[in-house]
Design an enzyme around this catalytic site. Structure first.
Site, mmCIF file in Angstrom:
data_model
loop_
_atom_site.group_PDB
_atom_site.id
_atom_site.type_symbol
_atom_site.label_atom_id
_atom_site.label_comp_id
_atom_site.label_asym_id
_atom_site.label_seq_id
_atom_site.Cartn_x
_atom_site.Cartn_y
_atom_site.Cartn_z
ATOM 1 N N CYS A 30 27.859 36.449 31.507
ATOM 2 C CA CYS A 30 28.793 37.599 31.785
ATOM 3 C C CYS A 30 30.089 37.531 31.218
ATOM 4 O O CYS A 30 30.605 36.611 31.844
ATOM 5 C CB CYS A 30 28.639 38.064 33.215
ATOM 6 S SG CYS A 30 29.751 39.150 33.698
ATOM 7 N N CYS A 33 32.659 37.814 33.817
ATOM 8 C CA CYS A 33 32.788 36.864 34.685
ATOM 9 C C CYS A 33 33.450 35.620 34.109
ATOM 10 O O CYS A 33 34.323 35.025 34.726
ATOM 11 C CB CYS A 33 31.242 36.295 35.001
ATOM 12 S SG CYS A 33 30.236 37.700 35.801
#
Length: 121
Positions: A30, A33
């Site tokens: 991600c 992230c």
């Protein structure tokens, strides 16, 4: 304090045995992230009395399902075992710092009273 990795086995104990716990649900693939990770780590270093924890949603799928994580990163904030904040999205450092300040300033007796009253309606 550096961030700690939480698992299905350690999650409840961590939330129950600490006053304030911020949990970052993330995954290695991600992009947002990965962008949020240094912001989260820096905040953990500025707030050594708070537990900053990470849950790898790929490794801890059962835990992610338990909390209904549909989008990552998702940040959850617990204080005195009460979930106060749960939102997807990477926060900029000033917003995360502001959130930490607001959580610290809360009157938890009043929060528990509101939770109890809400449950009775």
């Amino acid at each position: 304090m550096a961030t700690v990795a939480l698992t299905n086995t350690t999650f409840d104990e961590t939330v129950e045995s600490n006053d304030i716990v911020l949990v970052d649900f993330w995954a290695s693939w991600c992009g947002p992230c990965r962008a949020f990770a240094p912001v989260f780590t820096d905040a953990s270093e500025r707030n050594p009395d708070i537990v900053f924890a990470k849950v790898d949603t790929e490794d801890q799928q059962e835990l992610a399902m338990r909390f209904g994580i549909m989008s990552i990163p998702t940040l959850m904030v617990f204080r005195d075992q009460v979930l106060l904040y749960s939102q997807p999205g990477a926060l900029p450092a000033p917003v995360l710092d502001d959130l930490v300040g607001k959580v610290r300033a809360l009157d938890m007796d009043e929060v528990r009273k509101q939770v109890t009253e809400g449950a009775n309606h």
